[in-house]
Write a protein that holds these residues in place. Structure first.
Motif, PDB file in Angstrom:
ATOM      1  N   GLN A  24       0.806  -1.216   0.000  1.00 50.90           N
ATOM      2  CA  GLN A  24       0.000   0.000   0.000  1.00 50.90           C
ATOM      3  C   GLN A  24       0.844   1.274   0.000  1.00 50.90           C
ATOM      4  OE1 GLN A  24      -2.078   1.015   3.856  1.00 50.90           O
ATOM      5  NE2 GLN A  24      -1.573  -1.108   4.321  1.00 50.90           N
ATOM      6  N   ASN A  25       2.004   1.261   0.636  1.00 51.25           N
ATOM      7  CA  ASN A  25       2.849   2.462   0.633  1.00 51.25           C
ATOM      8  C   ASN A  25       3.388   2.759  -0.760  1.00 51.25           C
ATOM      9  OD1 ASN A  25       2.704   3.019   3.493  1.00 51.25           O
ATOM     10  ND2 ASN A  25       4.062   1.274   3.817  1.00 51.25           N
ATOM     11  N   LEU A  26       3.797   1.704  -1.468  1.00 51.66           N
ATOM     12  CA  LEU A  26       4.255   1.883  -2.846  1.00 51.66           C
ATOM     13  C   LEU A  26       3.100   2.341  -3.730  1.00 51.66           C
ATOM     14  CD1 LEU A  26       6.349   1.618  -5.096  1.00 51.66           C
ATOM     15  CD2 LEU A  26       5.740  -0.809  -5.270  1.00 51.66           C
ATOM     16  N   ALA A  27       1.920   1.766  -3.529  1.00 48.69           N
ATOM     17  CA  ALA A  27       0.758   2.161  -4.328  1.00 48.69           C
ATOM     18  C   ALA A  27       0.464   3.649  -4.154  1.00 48.69           C
ATOM     19  CB  ALA A  27      -0.459   1.332  -3.926  1.00 48.69           C
ATOM     20  N   ARG A  28       0.557   4.140  -2.930  1.00 49.55           N
ATOM     21  CA  ARG A  28       0.286   5.559  -2.685  1.00 49.55           C
ATOM     22  C   ARG A  28       1.323   6.449  -3.383  1.00 49.55           C
ATOM     23  NH1 ARG A  28      -1.583   3.514   2.587  1.00 49.55           N
ATOM     24  NH2 ARG A  28      -3.759   4.227   2.882  1.00 49.55           N
ATOM     25  N   VAL A  29       2.572   6.025  -3.376  1.00 54.17           N
ATOM     26  CA  VAL A  29       3.613   6.789  -4.077  1.00 54.17           C
ATOM     27  C   VAL A  29       3.309   6.843  -5.566  1.00 54.17           C
ATOM     28  CG1 VAL A  29       6.049   6.771  -4.762  1.00 54.17           C
ATOM     29  CG2 VAL A  29       5.428   6.397  -2.371  1.00 54.17           C
ATOM     30  N   GLU A  30       2.896   5.718  -6.133  1.00 58.17           N
ATOM     31  CA  GLU A  30       2.582   5.666  -7.564  1.00 58.17           C
ATOM     32  C   GLU A  30       1.352   6.511  -7.894  1.00 58.17           C
ATOM     33  OE1 GLU A  30       4.178   1.266  -8.866  1.00 58.17           O
ATOM     34  OE2 GLU A  30       2.407   1.365  -7.596  1.00 58.17           O
ATOM     35  N   LEU A  31       0.336   6.438  -7.056  1.00 59.43           N
ATOM     36  CA  LEU A  31      -0.868   7.238  -7.290  1.00 59.43           C
ATOM     37  C   LEU A  31      -0.558   8.726  -7.182  1.00 59.43           C
ATOM     38  CD1 LEU A  31      -3.441   5.108  -5.263  1.00 59.43           C
ATOM     39  CD2 LEU A  31      -3.352   5.360  -7.741  1.00 59.43           C
ATOM     40  N   ARG A  32       0.236   9.092  -6.189  1.00 55.96           N
ATOM     41  CA  ARG A  32       0.592  10.506  -5.997  1.00 55.96           C
ATOM     42  C   ARG A  32       1.398  11.026  -7.178  1.00 55.96           C
ATOM     43  NH1 ARG A  32       3.661   9.996  -1.772  1.00 55.96           N
ATOM     44  NH2 ARG A  32       1.862   9.746  -0.397  1.00 55.96           N
ATOM     45  N   ALA A  33       2.407  10.269  -7.589  1.00 56.54           N
ATOM     46  CA  ALA A  33       3.246  10.706  -8.703  1.00 56.54           C
ATOM     47  C   ALA A  33       2.454  10.760 -10.005  1.00 56.54           C
ATOM     48  CB  ALA A  33       4.451   9.769  -8.849  1.00 56.54           C
ATOM     49  N   GLY A  34       1.608   9.757 -10.224  1.00 55.97           N
ATOM     50  CA  GLY A  34       0.833   9.713 -11.460  1.00 55.97           C
ATOM     51  C   GLY A  34      -0.173  10.842 -11.560  1.00 55.97           C
ATOM     52  N   LEU A  35      -0.953  11.054 -10.518  1.00 57.02           N
ATOM     53  CA  LEU A  35      -1.961  12.113 -10.541  1.00 57.02           C
ATOM     54  C   LEU A  35      -1.312  13.487 -10.597  1.00 57.02           C
ATOM     55  CD1 LEU A  35      -4.568  10.730  -7.975  1.00 57.02           C
ATOM     56  CD2 LEU A  35      -4.893  11.040 -10.429  1.00 57.02           C
ATOM     57  N   SER A  36      -0.240  13.680  -9.850  1.00 59.60           N
ATOM     58  CA  SER A  36       0.446  14.967  -9.849  1.00 59.60           C
ATOM     59  C   SER A  36       0.986  15.293 -11.234  1.00 59.60           C
ATOM     60  CB  SER A  36       1.583  14.953  -8.821  1.00 59.60           C
ATOM     61  OG  SER A  36       2.289  16.178  -8.829  1.00 59.60           O
ATOM     62  N   PHE A  76      -1.204  18.600 -17.892  1.00 53.29           N
ATOM     63  CA  PHE A  76      -2.391  18.835 -18.723  1.00 53.29           C
ATOM     64  C   PHE A  76      -3.449  19.617 -17.936  1.00 53.29           C
ATOM     65  CE2 PHE A  76      -0.725  14.579 -20.072  1.00 53.29           C
ATOM     66  CZ  PHE A  76      -0.165  15.005 -21.285  1.00 53.29           C
ATOM     67  N   PRO A  77      -3.339  20.939 -17.900  1.00 51.24           N
ATOM     68  CA  PRO A  77      -4.319  21.753 -17.155  1.00 51.24           C
ATOM     69  C   PRO A  77      -5.749  21.595 -17.682  1.00 51.24           C
ATOM     70  CG  PRO A  77      -2.373  23.039 -17.736  1.00 51.24           C
ATOM     71  CD  PRO A  77      -2.278  21.757 -18.490  1.00 51.24           C
ATOM     72  N   ASP A  78      -5.874  21.137 -18.933  1.00 53.79           N
ATOM     73  CA  ASP A  78      -7.196  20.996 -19.523  1.00 53.79           C
ATOM     74  C   ASP A  78      -7.518  19.534 -19.822  1.00 53.79           C
ATOM     75  OD1 ASP A  78      -9.645  21.928 -20.516  1.00 53.79           O
ATOM     76  OD2 ASP A  78      -8.889  22.039 -22.563  1.00 53.79           O
ATOM     77  N   LEU A  79      -6.964  18.626 -19.020  1.00 52.02           N
ATOM     78  CA  LEU A  79      -7.224  17.198 -19.239  1.00 52.02           C
ATOM     79  C   LEU A  79      -8.718  16.919 -19.124  1.00 52.02           C
ATOM     80  CD1 LEU A  79      -5.684  14.458 -19.645  1.00 52.02           C
ATOM     81  CD2 LEU A  79      -5.959  14.118 -17.175  1.00 52.02           C
ATOM     82  N   VAL A 111     -11.424   0.250 -15.704  1.00 53.14           N
ATOM     83  CA  VAL A 111     -11.818   0.785 -17.006  1.00 53.14           C
ATOM     84  C   VAL A 111     -10.940   0.078 -18.034  1.00 53.14           C
ATOM     85  CG1 VAL A 111     -12.680   3.029 -16.260  1.00 53.14           C
ATOM     86  CG2 VAL A 111     -10.228   2.752 -16.645  1.00 53.14           C
ATOM     87  N   LYS A 112     -11.560  -0.452 -19.063  1.00 52.96           N
ATOM     88  CA  LYS A 112     -10.783  -1.163 -20.083  1.00 52.96           C
ATOM     89  C   LYS A 112      -9.901  -0.199 -20.866  1.00 52.96           C
ATOM     90  CE  LYS A 112     -14.411  -4.685 -20.631  1.00 52.96           C
ATOM     91  NZ  LYS A 112     -15.379  -5.296 -21.567  1.00 52.96           N
ATOM     92  N   SER A 113     -10.384   1.013 -21.038  1.00 48.57           N
ATOM     93  CA  SER A 113      -9.601   2.073 -21.651  1.00 48.57           C
ATOM     94  C   SER A 113     -10.158   3.399 -21.146  1.00 48.57           C
ATOM     95  CB  SER A 113      -9.654   2.004 -23.190  1.00 48.57           C
ATOM     96  OG  SER A 113     -10.979   2.230 -23.643  1.00 48.57           O
ATOM     97  N   LEU A 114      -9.366   4.458 -21.256  1.00 50.13           N
ATOM     98  CA  LEU A 114      -9.828   5.775 -20.801  1.00 50.13           C
ATOM     99  C   LEU A 114      -9.339   6.816 -21.802  1.00 50.13           C
ATOM    100  CD1 LEU A 114     -11.360   7.172 -18.490  1.00 50.13           C
ATOM    101  CD2 LEU A 114      -9.141   7.652 -17.427  1.00 50.13           C
ATOM    102  N   PRO A 115     -10.133   7.073 -22.842  1.00 45.81           N
ATOM    103  CA  PRO A 115      -9.733   8.075 -23.852  1.00 45.81           C
ATOM    104  C   PRO A 115      -9.783   9.475 -23.267  1.00 45.81           C
ATOM    105  CG  PRO A 115     -11.448   6.568 -24.666  1.00 45.81           C
ATOM    106  CD  PRO A 115     -11.397   6.422 -23.191  1.00 45.81           C
ATOM    107  N   VAL A 116      -8.661  10.189 -23.354  1.00 50.53           N
ATOM    108  CA  VAL A 116      -8.598  11.563 -22.839  1.00 50.53           C
ATOM    109  C   VAL A 116      -7.997  12.495 -23.885  1.00 50.53           C
ATOM    110  CG1 VAL A 116      -8.395  10.826 -20.438  1.00 50.53           C
ATOM    111  CG2 VAL A 116      -6.318  11.172 -21.795  1.00 50.53           C
ATOM    112  N   SER A 117      -8.325  13.767 -23.726  1.00 46.16           N
ATOM    113  CA  SER A 117      -7.739  14.825 -24.571  1.00 46.16           C
ATOM    114  C   SER A 117      -7.283  15.945 -23.645  1.00 46.16           C
ATOM    115  CB  SER A 117      -8.787  15.343 -25.563  1.00 46.16           C
ATOM    116  OG  SER A 117      -9.190  14.336 -26.454  1.00 46.16           O
ATOM    117  N   TRP A 118      -6.622  16.947 -24.248  1.00 44.59           N
ATOM    118  CA  TRP A 118      -6.186  18.104 -23.478  1.00 44.59           C
ATOM    119  C   TRP A 118      -6.022  19.304 -24.411  1.00 44.59           C
ATOM    120  CZ3 TRP A 118      -3.442  13.605 -24.111  1.00 44.59           C
ATOM    121  CH2 TRP A 118      -2.330  13.670 -24.989  1.00 44.59           C
TER     122      TRP A 118
END
Length: 364
Positions: free
Chosen positions: A316-328, A334-337, A357-364
């Protein structure tokens, strides 16, 4: 609750009872006597298997304690924090991949999946450049539509590969978990291979999908995304709320009573299986006010997204590091993600043991 094999057991949905079951040593998690809450390969699954060396998730003390003790130091908050700069670097590289691709782009395939797999592979000691030989197996195992033949083929490819890696680390160790496990000398090759397999299955698709689904939730709840952008210091709190709000571990959490036990006025008899619902516990109104609402300012202390008790998620500690780094990284880059499709067009995987989610199409 009636299980697919006809066994009449129980399902615990309240926050209080879920924690009680998961922390009570009178409930067992071994495979010698349990009833699976869903079918596998279209058939009821009944447990009667002996312990598998190294596969400590399905063990009780003292064997569970022995294996977990060997790994605890690898997953402390301090050890995970030391990986922060590396995780952030990988996230930045995947952001560059997204920019090069250009929108719309699938955030799962181009960001969440490679970020988590690269970090986990480096930490464990698996060669990422050979991921085609090991990354497919967790997806097959977690997919309820996989056939027995497909699962067998995935393991037939995975097992000899991990043996090959482990034996290679014995001859030429590196700075990774496999090297430290073999250097200890306490474990056989079979035990090390099963531990690595368990870490791969437990730490890859889970964190990858927690990240992807978390982004989906924020892009859907634009008010919460705006609040987070306005105050990035709320990121850690937002991550805990996302873990609570969309608890991705759907049903593979069950225990067997080793003796007659009274729970909330009900007699759970020896041999009864109790499935605990982590998503239900995390939306228990007795614990969390307005639980169906995503609120990054709420107090999420006590959520059970990572389980509870002696089997609480080791990574869980590693997961939190990955989530924090990824979201940040995503918020800054992408301010307009935004979603590139309508919310109801995002393909969900609802039947798997891990909500995704099988896929997550995003734009920015």
């Amino acid at each position: 609750m009636v299980y697919p094999d006809g066994h009449v057991g129980w399902i615990a949905t309240s926050h209080e009872l879920v924690r009680k079951v998961l922390s009570d040593p009178r409930f067992s998690h071994n495979l010698e006597n349990f009833h699976f809450p869903v079918t596998r390969f279209g058939e009821p699954a009944v447990g009667s298997s002996p312990e598998i060396p190294g596969m400590f998730i399905h063990m009780d003390p003292p064997n569970h304690t022995r294996y977990r003790r060997l790994l605890t130091a690898e997953f402390t908050a301090r050890r995970a924090s030391r990986l922060t700069s590396r995780v952030e670097a990988v996230a930045a590289e995947q952001i560059a991949v997204m920019r090069e691709h250009g929108g719309p782009v699938d955030l799962v395939a181009n960001f969440a999946e490679p970020l988590v797999l690269r970090v986990l592979s480096e930490m464990v000691g698996l060669p990422y450049e050979e991921r085609d030989r090991y990354a497919h197996a967790p997806a097959v195992l977690h997919d309820p539509d996989s056939t027995q033949e497909e699962v067998g083929a995935a393991f037939a490819q995975l097992t000899p590969f991990i043996v090959e890696v482990v034996e290679g680390k014995r001859k030429q160790p590196g700075d990774d978990l496999i090297s430290r496990l073999v250097a200890d000398g306490e474990l056989t090759t079979e035990e090390v291979c099963n531990i690595v397999t368990l870490l791969l299955f437990a730490g890859y698709e889970t964190t990858e999908n927690a990240l992807a689904v978390g982004v989906f939730a924020l892009l859907h709840h634009t008010d919460q995304l705006a609040a987070l952008r306005a105050d990035p210091s709320k990121l850690d709190a937002a991550i805990e709320e996302l873990l609570r709000y969309i608890t991705i571990n759907q049903y593979e959490m069950y225990r067997t009573a080793l003796e007659d036990i009274e729970l909330d006025g009900h007699l759970v008899k020896k041999g009864d299986t109790v499935t605990v619902s982590l998503p239900a516990a995390n939306r228990d109104p007795a614990k969390f006010g307005c639980p169906a609402q995503l609120d990054i300012d709420r107090d999420t202390s006590g959520h059970v997204a990572f389980g509870f008790g002696i089997h609480q998620c080791l990574g869980q500690n590693l997961a939190r590091v990955e989530l924090r780094a990824g979201l940040s990284a995503l918020l800054q880059a992408f301010p307009d993600l935004r979603l590139a499709v309508a919310v109801d067009e995002v393909p969900l995987r609802l039947k798997g043991s891990v909500f995704a989610v099988k896929s997550l199409p995003v734009s920015w």
